[in-house]
Each structure stands twice: as structure tokens, then as C-alpha cells.
Enzyme design. Structure first.
Site, PDB file in Angstrom:
ATOM      1  N   GLU A 183      27.503 -20.884  17.389  1.00 56.02           N
ATOM      2  CA  GLU A 183      27.610 -21.337  15.991  1.00 56.02           C
ATOM      3  C   GLU A 183      29.056 -21.482  15.536  1.00 56.02           C
ATOM      4  OE1 GLU A 183      26.336 -18.469  17.015  1.00 56.02           O
ATOM      5  OE2 GLU A 183      26.816 -16.767  15.715  1.00 56.02           O
ATOM      6  N   HIS A 196      28.179 -16.903  20.927  1.00 59.32           N
ATOM      7  CA  HIS A 196      27.979 -17.313  19.531  1.00 59.32           C
ATOM      8  C   HIS A 196      28.373 -18.781  19.389  1.00 59.32           C
ATOM      9  CE1 HIS A 196      26.991 -13.482  17.654  1.00 59.32           C
ATOM     10  NE2 HIS A 196      27.871 -12.915  18.456  1.00 59.32           N
ATOM     11  N   CYS A 205      23.232 -14.223  21.038  1.00 64.59           N
ATOM     12  CA  CYS A 205      23.806 -12.917  21.357  1.00 64.59           C
ATOM     13  C   CYS A 205      22.737 -11.832  21.334  1.00 64.59           C
ATOM     14  CB  CYS A 205      24.971 -12.626  20.415  1.00 64.59           C
ATOM     15  SG  CYS A 205      26.087 -11.393  21.089  1.00 64.59           S
TER      16      CYS A 205
END
Ligand code: GLN
Length: 543
Positions: free
Chosen positions: A510, A508, A382
Site C-alpha cells: 500500500e 506493505h 503483512c
């Protein structure tokens, strides 16, 4: 009928209620039950989106645009289900619904009060998760018993048992059993006090889970059972586990899941927990020992929870690369000095995570440049992608003074900017790109090979984008925009051909990594870092 488990905590905060609840969720799922989870947070923000991550850790984003508490990340990683915004309710959101109803006239003529209006709203939020498709909802109550703020939540969950029937609700209370050095003893008094506190609110726990450094002795369990009025088998010793993913196994050995099923009368359907896959995962984690050192260059590094999902995604990628990821938390503001000392050279990989605000951005840009020039694997998330683009624009594409609107709105080359349609929106929330978005990947690119797919979906949380006006300039000087929105307007992924791994994503990723299914980008990144750690890095091509 959906059954409900409520998890409360006592004695102190940070006991690991979220992890305990998540581990129980995994155990129940491995018994064939359909599980979902929820967090009730006793603060007044409507959601944690407006909180600095230094306060409560990262903001976890769900597919459906929810900005939620980081515990939802644990829930998703353990029960392997995508949750929705309904899985998190704060005092602020509950009050704002009730007040909106009051303004609409829903309670006309009545005095609107904490009991019953707020408590009813809390119960409605819990019931929202119950459905035909769900066998059990695990609801974690944030905060610690004894806090003023959690009283309405305790009252609501107390009433809940009466509303839905005794056998459909189970209360689990998590406490700490400290070890007092000089007397060489584990102490039960804090647990007793905390249970007394809970009882004063009308809740008698069905199960007491005790966190402790060493296992509780049989004698101690007996004492807690006696003094807190629960059966012996309801006292569960949750001894510190060697890694968080071993917690379900610890709790299973203590019989927690079978006791919960007995209490909730999950007869028949619930065979023994099949933990084969999870045991295999934990064995894999134990065997993953090749050292790999990853620097995370951020500004909230004093509180690693601010990057919880990033750290977990790195660890997951490590497990499946047989590597033990060691994270070096690096203050982006200190990058100048660290570069001068040559300290970043010891890193096998660099992650530039997300963030908001101007502070520390130059440090992130410097880290991106160092990784590019020194052929160090680098993953930008990001804001990380945005800073990689600024670095490339300034130092390769010849765009002097290039910047991002967040860093310098007066820059002559705003290579990262708001899109035109966002400019006039005054509401900060209104300009945010949130939740799951698709991206189309360029065949043959690093990212397409990593994902093994040309159409991928990732969660977003940002306002700024790579400025389309500069895309051509960046690409003609060698940067590859390897993933874009399906209409090709927005840059979603960048990479640098010829570099071992210099990849950024506007999303994102993750948030979608799971311990048994590492995220492909993280997996490739840690693989590249391991190559560097073990001296297999290809020489840097002319980039
Ligand atoms: N601050 C940047 C933006 O708003 C990046 C946000 C993030 O990293 N989540 O676009």
C-alpha cells in the site's frame, strides 16, 4: 539555490495541512520544479514507530527503513517521489541528537539550550533536504500555532529566513473560515487571531490559505487581506474539494502556485503548470462509478487514518478499474457475530491489513477462512498474510492448533514465528524487518502476472515470518508460496490456486501505490472484487 516553503496551521488541528502542502508540491512539480517535502512533528517520540496507530494514524514506511508520519504518504502520492527518513523529524529525534552531541562533548563548557542548540538542530534538519538537485523544499510544521510544543519549530523557521535570504523563503499559513449558521456568515475572526499568534512569534505569513465549506467571497478576501496585512492575491480560498486529488486544481484556480513562484522569484524556468495528466486523473476519478464494496477487517478501524495508505491504495485501484471503492470498516473482534448474521456475504472483497499484538487476531483468521471458503477475493497485508497462513494450516493442512507466536507462543505448530537469529535480540527495534526488500515471484503465479515482473521490491515492517519448517506441509496441501526472498528463505507472497483471488504478502504494498499508478496487487484485487460485484466470479474450484 534551494528555496524553502514553510506551511503552518492555525485555528484547529486536522485542517488538512498535509494535503495542502502536498497539493502545492504537485503544482510546483508540474511547473518543472524539483520538489521534496518534510514534516516536523512536535511530539517526543523519536519516531512514530512506537505509537499505537489509534493515536496519530498509520506509521508510513519509507524505502530506507524510516518509520514516519502518515503525511509522508500524502507527499509521496502527490509529488510522486520516494522520500527518505530525513523527511520526518520529531521533537524527540531532535532532542536526542542534541543530547548525544552534548554527551560527546561537542558543546564542552557551554550551557545547552533550546535557543540556539535545539533551533540549530531543527535548521540543520531542514537544510539536510536542500541540495543541487532540489529547487524547493516544502516543510510542514505539525501541530497548531499556539501550541506550546511548536515554539522551537516556529523560532527555527523564523530564523531560517534571515539565514538563507528573504527571497528564498515563503511562509504559508493555513486557517479555517467557519460558517456560522444563524447569522449566515463566514467568519474571519479565528483567522485574524491565528495570524496574530503567528506574528507574536515573529512570523508574518506571506500567504494565507483559508479552508472553508463554501468559496470565500471577494469581500471576505479583502477583509482578511486588510486585517492580516497580506496582498489580496495572497488570500487563497481552499474550498472543500470533492476528492483529495482535486485539491491541486482548486489551489491552482486560486493562483497559489503562480503567486508562490513570484514570491520565491522562480523567474523564467517556471512556465505555466502543465496539469494535463492530473486533470485527466481527476476526470477518471469522477468517471469511476461502478460500486464495489471492500471490507477492511482490522482492529484500529475506529480511526480510518490508521489504515490511510491501504484505503488510498484501494481507491487508486478503483479509479483504474472504473470503480468507486466503498470501504466497510469491520472490527475484527466482531467477526463472529457478523459471520452469524451473514453480513460478510455482501462484501465484494476482504482486506486483512497489518497490525501488532494479539487482540483481534482470531477475527482476522475467521475472515480469511470465510473468504477462502466462499470464494470472496481476499488480500492479506503483512499480518494479513500471517493470519491467512494460520487459517490454512489449521483448516486445510491439518495442523491442529496452528498459530503465530504473537497469538499463542505455546502453540504446537508455530507456522508464523521469529526467525532463529531474532530470538536473542532484546531490543524490540532490532528485530524488525524494515524498509525495501526484493522478492522473486514464481512464473505463472497470480502475483507474477499482476506485477508483470519476476523481481519486485516492497517495503516491510514486521518481526515474524512464515516458519520455513512448515512451508513444505503448506505447499503439499495446496498453498502456493508464490514469492520468496531471492535466497528462498523467507516467504514473501502466498496465493491459493483455483480461488478467484486469495493472496497475501508479507510486505506493505500500500505504501507504493500512487493515484496515477495503482499498485498491481491492489489493481488485480479490486478487479477480482468488481467481478464478484458484477456476478462474473468463476465458481470455486475444489480448494
Ligand atoms: N505483528 C506482525 C509482525 O510483527 C505483523 C506486522 C505488520 O502487520 N506490520 O510480524
Amino acid at each position: 539555490m534551494t528555496k524553502h516553503i514553510f506551511v503552518t496551521g492555525g485555528v484547529t488541528s486536522s485542517l488538512g495541512k498535509g494535503l495542502t502542502a502536498s497539493a502545492l508540491g504537485r503544482l510546483l512539480k508540474s511547473r518543472g520544479l524539483r520538489v521534496t517535502m518534510q514534516k516536523l512533528d512536535p511530539y517526543l517520540n523519536v519516531d512514530p514507530g512506537t505509537l499505537n496507530p489509534i493515536e496519530h494514524g498509520e506509521v508510513f514506511v519509507t524505502d530506507d527503513t524510516g518509520e514516519t508520519d502518515l503525511d509522508l504518504g500524502h507527499y509521496e502520492r502527490f509529488i510522486d517521489e520516494n522520500l527518505t527518513r530525513d523527511s520526518n523529524a520529531t521533537t524527540g529525534s531532535i532532542y536526542s541528537s542534541v543530547i548525544a552531541k552534548e554527551r560527546r562533548g561537542d558543546f564542552l563548557g557551554k550551557t545547552v539550550q533550546v535557543i540556539p542548540h535545539i533551533t540549530n538542530e531543527i535548521k540543520d534538519r531542514i537544510l539536510r533536504l536542500a541540495s543541487e538537485d532540489i529547487d524547493v523544499v516544502i516543510t510542514e510544521v505539525g501541530g497548531t500555532v499556539g501550541d506550546i510544543e511548536i515554539l522551537p519549530f516556529l523560532e527555527a523557521i523564523r530564523q531560517f529566513r534571515n539565514d538563507v535570504g528573504r527571497d528564498n523563503v515563503c511562509y504559508i499559513h493555513l486557517t479555517l473560515v467557519p460558517y456560522i449558521g444563524p447569522s449566515g456568515e463566514q467568519k474571519t475572526k479565528p483567522t485574524q487571531h491565528s495570524v496574530t499568534d503567528l506574528r507574536s512569534r515573529g512570523i508574518q505569513p506571506d500567504i494565507i490559505v483559508c479552508r472553508s465549506a463554501a468559496p470565500l467571497t471577494e469581500g471576505l478576501k479583502r477583509k482578511i487581506s486588510n486585517l492580516c496585512d497580506v496582498p489580496l492575491e495572497a488570500v487563497v480560498s481552499a474550498v472543500d474539494a470533492r476528492n483529495i486529488y482535486a485539491i491541486p486544481l482548486v489551489l491552482h484556480d486560486e493562483g497559489l502556485d503562480s503567486y508562490v513562484c513570484q514570491l520565491l522569484r522562480f523567474d523564467g524556468a517556471e512556465h505555466e503548470a502543465d496539469l494535463t495528466d492530473w486533470q485527466r486523473l481527476v476526470a477518471r476519478i469522477d468517471a469511476a462509478t461502478k460500486p464495489v464494496k471492500i471490507g477492511v477487517v482490522g482492529k484500529y478501524v475506529d480511526l480510518p487514518d490508521a489504515y490511510l495508505s491501504v484505503a488510498e491504495a484501494l481507491r487508486h485501484a478503483g479509479f483504474h478499474n472504473d470503480a468507486r471503492v466503498e470501504i466497510d470498516w469491520i472490527h475484527a473482534e466482531e467477526i463472529g457475530g457478523l459471520l452469524a448474521e451473514g453480513r460478510l456475504r455482501d462484501l465484494d472483497g476482504i482486506v486483512i491489513p497489518g497490525g501488532f499484538g494479539e487482540r483481534a487476531l482470531e477475527g482476522k483468521i475467521a475472515a480469511a477462512g470465510f473468504a477462502r471458503e466462499q470464494a470472496i477475493p481476499c488480500l492479506g497485508l503483512c499480518l494479513g498474510l500471517q493470519m491467512m497462513v494460520v487459517e490454512y494450516a489449521r483448516n486445510v493442512a491439518g495442523l491442529d492448533g496452528a498459530s503465530s507466536r504473537e497469538l499463542n507462543p505455546n502453540s504446537p505448530h508455530l507456522v508464523v514465528d521469529l526467525m532463529d537469529e531474532q530470538r536473542d535480540v532484546v531490543d524490540m527495534g532490532g528485530t524488525m524487518r524494515l524498509g525495501l526488500y526484493p522478492a522473486r515471484l514464481l512464473p505463472g503465479s497470480i502475483v507474477e502476472k499482476a506485477y508483470g515482473d519476476e523481481l519486485v521490491y516492497e517495503r516491510h515492517r514486521h518481526r515474524l515470518e512464515v516458519n520455513p519448517k512448515y512451508r513444505h506441509r503448506l505447499e503439499e496441501t495446496g498453498l502456493l508460496c508464490s514469492g520468496t526472498s531471492p535466497d528462498d528463505r523467507l516467504v514473501e507472497f502466498i496465493e491459493l490456486p483455483g480461488h478467484p483471488f486469495w493472496v497475501g504478502t508479507q510486505a506493505h504494498p500500500e505504501f507504493r501505490s500512487r493515484p496515477d499508478r495503482p499498485h498491481p496487487l491492489f489493481y488485480e484485487f479490486v478487479g477480482a472484487a468488481l467481478d464478484r460485484a458484477e456476478g462474473r466470479n468463476p465458481p470455486l474450484l475444489d480448494v
